[in-house]
Design an enzyme around this catalytic site. Structure first.
Site: not given
Length: 792
Positions: A113, A391
């Site tokens: 950082e 289906s």
């Protein structure tokens, strides 16, 4: 005289020169005075600015961590806005002294950082420039803030990108750096930063990610935690493959930085391995079916409102969801009371999603029984599970056909098998029929010519194979896409299949998407994006007043969608693949069962018109098409098909969800008209029934005689016998039913008119809808030729 003139001339020249010198002096003097004035003004402004900064610096106090307002849990409510559904999270922090954090772990955070942490004065000029440009241009350019600035921003201020917030951050950061030691700043930072998983501070993060105290962390584990703080929702490896890939890249960046700064040797870097993390423990969310909804709400807050995990967990938001309490309770009850138990059911996944047509609000969702528990505790069967559609894709072929001018009355033969080169499959495990391009119906049942309604009601594969070739598979895929169906391969969304077999649901789809697609049909062609959040208001430090606006648009013509609704409305009639189960709802419905070949997945998707659309899907294991994942001989069922467990769950859920709601009728038919077509070369032409037999011609009745009455009686008897024989022959063969005749012989002048014939039976005279060869209706479920789908 000459000397006198030279003297006067010289005098004039001298005076002119003097005037020039005086004028030039005045110009230079004026410019200097202007410059001096500007410099004095600028110096005054700088002095005022410095004075302002000094005053601001002096009046701003360094806040103490304990001075932060008590963080509030964000609360979720049901759609009524009053009944609490869940609490997202609360602050979970346990502070530790810096000397409890291993030096290697401290260095990992600095390498990740702020590598100039020990040298800077609390701020980064280049980072500030990027942040200011982000404010000016309205985007996030990555401020590159120091550790000190991050501590100030995350713990004392808001995340808003404004000049005021950034100015405060800079002043407090400089003041903190001047009054606190670097070790104190780093300790405060590590105790306040948010790591995701509900963990504030490095101690709770160590427990959340590695189930250990911070003092026991290894350098590799510290590097992972240092990588995660950048954005927990993007870097937590437990959240998916993309997060894992991102955090591995950042983990490597952190370790390489430690080597560059002299905090790790090259040999130690070589030996470092990426650490494994524990399964997240999200104990702050409910651990039943509601927990899965909470996770979807969190995701929508991040995606739509751009909130961070820290803001969600600590923001004190009131979040009103779209979830209806009665519907959700009905969903959980329907699944749990119908879930198969016993043999081979431990890895059975059942997902349910219910969407309001024309709006997109998710009214109920069932992703699993116990959120956060067991192997599948964080796997949402409704949003994470992918299974072949079976289906349930046929309605989109119907819509594609209707849009192209094939009306519901379009007829094709339902004979089984149907052969066409477009369906040839010679891959692994192919059967003889597949290698010849054959498509079969469930149970190999054959039908005569049938229309679109009957083919949908009975899920006749051979009919839909022909219709898909006529409408084109590409049009089927396009209709499904427009309705909201999405195809997936693992975690990646891919284009829908445009192979002719797509009508049988070969794409892997999600329950939530199928529910939304059927909602599009129910809304008469109006598609909406599904959403879980109705409104958000801020009750904590962050002001928020958000109200969802449904994203609705027309994707199908209304007449097409209305005919599709009517085409799907016989699923609960006798002979339908959802009968008799779905008929128990006692309301007009449209729906479709779905069962993939070899029973790898089973579905029931359906809706009440314009009211509620719901999809129920189930599959086993990891969903791969292997023997162990077949839904056969499972929990006391020989096979699970769409017409069994999914249809029962769907019906029980809808009964509870719609209790007290008005009964909605089907909309008027769309009456799509037939249009001429240039059929694709591989598409068979629709069946055209022969014209009905001509009406008999009446003749004048002759004068009766004794002998003629006797003859007439004999003739009439013979005619009756002939008619009976014809009827018997016709009923024994469905293919002859459309051509058989029951017209009596023409009368003669020597005989009285015969008695009117008896009404013909449907099997012997029907020309528009012959009965199938096998008169018993097909049972729900099953498969076809190994690739295509069974009826239900």
């Amino acid at each position: 005289m000459a000397d006198h003139h030279r003297t006067r001339a010289d005098a004039r020249r001298r005076r002119a020169a003097q005037r020039g010198r005086r004028g030039s002096g005045r110009g230079r003097g004026g410019g200097r005075r202007i410059l001096r004035t500007l410099l004095l003004a600028f110096a005054a402004l700088v002095a005022l600015g410095v004075a302002g900064l000094v005053i601001a610096y002096m009046v701003i106090d360094i806040p103490k961590p304990n001075d932060q307002a008590v963080a509030q849990a964000s609360v979720l409510y049901y759609s009524d806005g009053e009944t609490e559904m869940d609490r997202i999270a609360e602050v979970n922090r346990e502070s530790v002294d810096l000397d409890e954090v291993p030096k290697e772990v401290q260095h990992a955070f600095i390498a990740a950082e702020d590598r100039s942490f020990y040298d800077n004065s609390g701020i980064s000029p280049t980072g500030i420039a990027r942040a200011v440009s982000g404010v000016l241009f309205g985007d996030d350019r990555g401020g590159g803030s120091t550790i000190t600035q991050q501590y100030v921003k995350n713990y004392f201020l808001t995340q808003d990108q404004t000049y005021v917030r950034k100015f405060k951050e800079i002043l407090i950061s400089v003041k903190i750096d001047g009054e606190l030691s670097k070790d104190q700043i780093l300790e405060n930072y590590l105790n306040t930063i948010y790591f995701g998983r509900g963990a504030d501070g490095i101690q709770t993060a160590s427990e959340a990610y590695f189930d250990k105290d911070v003092e026991d962390l290894t350098p590799s584990e510290g590097a992972l935690l240092a990588s995660v703080v950048n954005a927990p929702s993007l870097y937590d490896p437990a959240l998916g493959e993309e997060q894992t890939e991102r955090v591995q890249d950042r983990w490597n960046y952190v370790l390489d930085g430690m080597v560059d700064e002299g905090w790790m040797t090259a040999a130690e870097r070589q030996d470092a391995t990426f650490p494994e993390t524990t399964t997240p423990d999200r104990s702050k969310a409910r651990d039943d079916d509601i927990g899965f909804i909470t996770e979807e709400v969190r995701a929508e807050l991040r995606r739509e409102l751009d909130l961070t995990d820290a803001q969600i967990d600590r923001g004190g938001f009131k979040i009103v969801t779209t979830i209806d309490k009665e519907a959700q309770e009905s969903a959980a009850k329907a699944v749990e009371s119908n879930r198969p138990t016993g043999d081979r059911t431990s890895d059975l996944h059942i997902g349910l999603a219910s969407v309001e047509p024309g709006d997109g609000a998710v009214r109920a969702m069932y992703g699993g029984p116990r959120f956060g528990e067991g192997t599948f505790g964080y796997f949402n069967a409704a949003t994470d599970g992918k299974m072949q559609a079976g289906s349930t894709m046929k309605p989109f072929t119907m819509i594609a056909a209707l849009r192209d001018g094939f009306p519901l009355s379009t007829m094709y033969s339902g004979k089984s098998p149907f052969y066409d080169d477009a369906f040839i499959y010679d891959g692994p495990g192919a059967t003889d029929i597949q290698e010849q391009g054959g498509v079969v119906n469930y149970g190999s049942v054959s039908y005569g010519p049938v229309d679109m309604r009957t083919a949908t009601q009975k899920s006749i594969n051979t009919y839909y194979a022909q219709l898909n070739l006529a409408a084109t598979p590409k049009a089927t895929a396009q209709a499904a896409k427009e309705a909201g169906v999405k195809s997936w391969v693992g975690e990646k969304q891919v284009p829908l299949n445009t192979d002719p077999t797509n009508v049988f649901g070969t794409d892997a789809v999600r329950v939530i998407d199928m529910a939304n697609a059927y909602a599009t049909i129910s809304a008469e062609g109006m598609r909406a994006d599904p959403y879980y959040i109705a409104s958000v208001t801020g009750t904590g430090d962050r002001s928020m007043d958000y109200e969802a606006t449904p994203n609705v648009r027309r994707v199908f013509p209304q007449d097409v969608a209305r005919d599709a609704i009517h085409g799907m409305s016989r699923v609960d009639d006798p002979g339908g693949t959802g009968y008799p189960t779905v008929a128990d709802l006692g309301r007009p419905v449209g729906g479709k069962t779905g069962t993939t070949s070899n029973n790898y997945a089973a579905w029931f998707d359906g809706f009440t018109p314009g009211q509620l659309a719901t999809a129920v899907g189930m599959y086993k294991g990891d969903g791969t098409l292997v023997k162990k994942n077949e839904l056969t001989n499972i929990g006391g069922f020989a096979e699970i098909t769409g017409g069994t467990v999914p249809a029962q769950i769907w019906t029980d859920y809808m009964i509870g969800a719609l209790r007290g709601e008005p009964v909605k009728q089907l909309p008027p038919p769309g009456n799509v008209k037939a249009r001429p077509h240039d059929l694709p070369s591989d598409a068979p032409a629709p069946y055209t029934p022969p014209p009905p037999p001509p009406e008999p011609t009446a003749t004048q009745e002759p004068e009766p005689t004794t002998s003629s009455r006797s003859t007439s009686s004999s003739s009439s008897s013979s005619s009756s016998s002939s008619s009976s024989s014809s009827s018997s022959s016709s009923s024994s063969s469905p293919t002859s039913s459309s051509t058989s005749s029951t017209t009596p012989p023409s009368p003669t002048t020597s005989s009285p008119p015969p008695s009117p014939p008896s009404p013909p039976s449907p099997t012997s005279t029907t020309t528009t809808k012959p009965d199938p060869t096998i008169t018993l209706p097909p049972q729900p479920g099953g498969g076809t030729n190994g690739r295509e789908d069974g009826p239900g």
